[in-house]
Motif scaffolding. Structure first.
Motif, PDB file in Angstrom:
ATOM      1  N   GLY A   1       0.805  -1.214   0.000  1.00 53.36           N
ATOM      2  CA  GLY A   1       0.000   0.000   0.000  1.00 53.36           C
ATOM      3  C   GLY A   1       0.838   1.264   0.000  1.00 53.36           C
ATOM      4  N   ASN A   2       0.252   2.356   0.483  1.00 53.23           N
ATOM      5  CA  ASN A   2       0.918   3.652   0.437  1.00 53.23           C
ATOM      6  C   ASN A   2       2.223   3.682   1.228  1.00 53.23           C
ATOM      7  N   VAL A   3       2.163   3.240   2.492  1.00 53.39           N
ATOM      8  CA  VAL A   3       3.358   3.285   3.335  1.00 53.39           C
ATOM      9  C   VAL A   3       4.426   2.341   2.806  1.00 53.39           C
ATOM     10  N   ALA A   4       4.037   1.103   2.469  1.00 53.44           N
ATOM     11  CA  ALA A   4       4.995   0.126   1.962  1.00 53.44           C
ATOM     12  C   ALA A   4       5.663   0.611   0.683  1.00 53.44           C
ATOM     13  N   THR A   5       4.889   1.229  -0.188  1.00 55.93           N
ATOM     14  CA  THR A   5       5.439   1.721  -1.453  1.00 55.93           C
ATOM     15  C   THR A   5       6.516   2.771  -1.225  1.00 55.93           C
ATOM     16  N   HIS A   6       6.211   3.785  -0.429  1.00 52.97           N
ATOM     17  CA  HIS A   6       7.177   4.855  -0.191  1.00 52.97           C
ATOM     18  C   HIS A   6       8.365   4.382   0.635  1.00 52.97           C
ATOM     19  N   LEU A   7       8.103   3.591   1.681  1.00 50.95           N
ATOM     20  CA  LEU A   7       9.185   3.151   2.559  1.00 50.95           C
ATOM     21  C   LEU A   7      10.141   2.206   1.842  1.00 50.95           C
ATOM     22  N   SER A   8       9.609   1.285   1.054  1.00 54.20           N
ATOM     23  CA  SER A   8      10.466   0.331   0.347  1.00 54.20           C
ATOM     24  C   SER A   8      11.377   1.043  -0.647  1.00 54.20           C
ATOM     25  N   HIS A   9      10.843   2.032  -1.351  1.00 55.27           N
ATOM     26  CA  HIS A   9      11.668   2.780  -2.299  1.00 55.27           C
ATOM     27  C   HIS A   9      12.730   3.611  -1.590  1.00 55.27           C
ATOM     28  N   ALA A  10      12.363   4.177  -0.445  1.00 54.79           N
ATOM     29  CA  ALA A  10      13.339   4.971   0.315  1.00 54.79           C
ATOM     30  C   ALA A  10      14.484   4.087   0.806  1.00 54.79           C
ATOM     31  N   LEU A  11      14.163   2.899   1.287  1.00 63.86           N
ATOM     32  CA  LEU A  11      15.200   1.988   1.773  1.00 63.86           C
ATOM     33  C   LEU A  11      16.043   1.447   0.619  1.00 63.86           C
ATOM     34  N   LEU A  12      15.408   1.227  -0.519  1.00 58.90           N
ATOM     35  CA  LEU A  12      16.157   0.776  -1.691  1.00 58.90           C
ATOM     36  C   LEU A  12      17.171   1.840  -2.112  1.00 58.90           C
ATOM     37  N   ARG A  13      16.735   3.092  -2.134  1.00 58.70           N
ATOM     38  CA  ARG A  13      17.638   4.187  -2.494  1.00 58.70           C
ATOM     39  C   ARG A  13      18.771   4.331  -1.486  1.00 58.70           C
ATOM     40  N   ALA A  14      18.493   3.949  -0.234  1.00 57.30           N
ATOM     41  CA  ALA A  14      19.513   4.044   0.817  1.00 57.30           C
ATOM     42  C   ALA A  14      20.503   2.890   0.767  1.00 57.30           C
ATOM     43  N   GLY A  15      20.257   1.924  -0.124  1.00 56.11           N
ATOM     44  CA  GLY A  15      21.202   0.837  -0.293  1.00 56.11           C
ATOM     45  C   GLY A  15      20.799  -0.493   0.293  1.00 56.11           C
ATOM     46  N   TYR A  16      19.587  -0.590   0.788  1.00 56.18           N
ATOM     47  CA  TYR A  16      19.116  -1.860   1.357  1.00 56.18           C
ATOM     48  C   TYR A  16      18.656  -2.816   0.263  1.00 56.18           C
ATOM     49  N   LYS A  17      18.753  -4.095   0.544  1.00 58.18           N
ATOM     50  CA  LYS A  17      18.307  -5.115  -0.397  1.00 58.18           C
ATOM     51  C   LYS A  17      16.855  -5.471  -0.092  1.00 58.18           C
ATOM     52  N   ILE A  18      15.961  -5.135  -1.003  1.00 54.91           N
ATOM     53  CA  ILE A  18      14.551  -5.504  -0.854  1.00 54.91           C
ATOM     54  C   ILE A  18      14.369  -6.860  -1.532  1.00 54.91           C
ATOM     55  N   LYS A  19      14.152  -7.881  -0.737  1.00 57.15           N
ATOM     56  CA  LYS A  19      14.137  -9.236  -1.264  1.00 57.15           C
ATOM     57  C   LYS A  19      12.813  -9.594  -1.919  1.00 57.15           C
ATOM     58  N   GLY A  20      11.726  -9.010  -1.446  1.00 53.82           N
ATOM     59  CA  GLY A  20      10.438  -9.339  -2.043  1.00 53.82           C
ATOM     60  C   GLY A  20       9.292  -8.550  -1.468  1.00 53.82           C
ATOM     61  N   VAL A  21       8.130  -8.718  -2.099  1.00 55.19           N
ATOM     62  CA  VAL A  21       6.906  -8.028  -1.701  1.00 55.19           C
ATOM     63  C   VAL A  21       5.752  -9.021  -1.729  1.00 55.19           C
TER      64      VAL A  21
END
Length: 275
Positions: free
Chosen positions: A29-49
């Motif tokens: 949703g809204n929070v997951a979308t923004h937070l996941s992109h922010a963490l991705l830009r910060a260098g974190y590995k987003i393994k899945g959704v």
């Protein structure tokens, strides 16, 4: 002093290499979308959704460049599972997600759900609450968004604090009781205020006026509370309880609920300023 009251200065974010931790998002949703992109830009590995809705899961997964699924049984093992979903389904989904990799850290992003929801279910858990209004179609900068963290132990505190600090300059520890009160305040300041904009837009539409006429007023009202307290910034007929103006405006409102809102809001404003 409890760990939730621990000063930021006491936290050594280099204590752990949190960016090496993989993250799996439960919710799209809204929070997951923004937070996941922010963490991705910060260098974190987003393994899945994961999302119950295929279109939401695929849209977020594709933009993140990661695995996505609508089946809990297909979740991949990750170091951190961030549950960013409706409060009403959080406990139900948590009981299923923890079966995938019980050794992981489990985190939710809700303002109104206490950390005790994890007690007795998992060993490592915490809260990662970004206090902001999010809409998928509007970009936000995380740098000045307050993020409030709570944790099961010091190790998790270090990981979550470091993660929060990588995307925001305003990071604090906060216990569940105060976070619940903070969430109430945010609903009043944001959701209720925005609903008043909706009611105002309806009144403008009735006489063919564009909502944009109100934007300078809305902007100035928001700017004032950066310099004055909300109490000091309050203006309008309810301040002096001018019944001539109030009754004239009430006569223009045909909807019962809207009339009740106007009456109660006016009374609340007047009483708050004269208590």
């Amino acid at each position: 002093m409890t760990k939730t009251d621990q000063p930021i200065a006491d936290v050594n974010s280099s204590y752990c290499k949190s960016k090496e931790k993989s993250i799996f998002f439960i919710g799209a949703g809204n929070v997951a979308t923004h937070l996941s992109h922010a963490l991705l830009r910060a260098g974190y590995k987003i393994k899945g959704v994961y999302s119950r809705t295929a279109s939401s899961a695929q849209t977020l997964g594709d933009t993140l460049g990661c695995f996505w699924t609508i089946n809990i049984e297909e979740l991949l093992e990750a170091d951190i599972y961030i549950l960013s979903i409706k409060d009403s389904v959080l406990e139900e989904l948590l009981s299923k997600v923890i079966l995938v990799y019980p050794q992981a850290i489990f985190v939710h992003t809700a303002g109104s759900i206490p950390m005790s929801i994890f007690h007795g279910k998992v060993n490592k858990y915490g809260i990662f609450y970004p206090m902001q209004t999010f809409s998928k179609k509007r970009a936000v900068l995380f740098d000045n968004i307050p993020i409030f963290v709570e944790s099961s132990d010091n190790e998790v505190a270090q990981i979550l604090f470091s993660m929060a600090q990588s995307i925001s300059s305003q990071v604090n520890f906060l216990d569940s009781d105060r976070r619940l009160r903070l969430h109430l305040a945010s609903v009043l300041a944001c959701n209720f205020a925005n609903h008043c904009y909706t009611l105002a837009a309806q009144e403008m539409e009735k006489v063919g006026l564009p909502f944009e006429y109100l934007l300078p007023l809305i902007d100035e009202t928001a700017k004032k509370v950066h310099e004055l307290s909300p109490r000091e910034a309050q203006t309008g007929p309810a301040v002096r309880y001018d019944q001539n103006v109030i009754n004239k405006q009430l006569s223009l409102i045909s909807e019962t609920i809207k009339r009740d809102i106007y009456k109660m809001m006016s009374l609340s404003i007047h009483q708050n300023l004269h208590d």
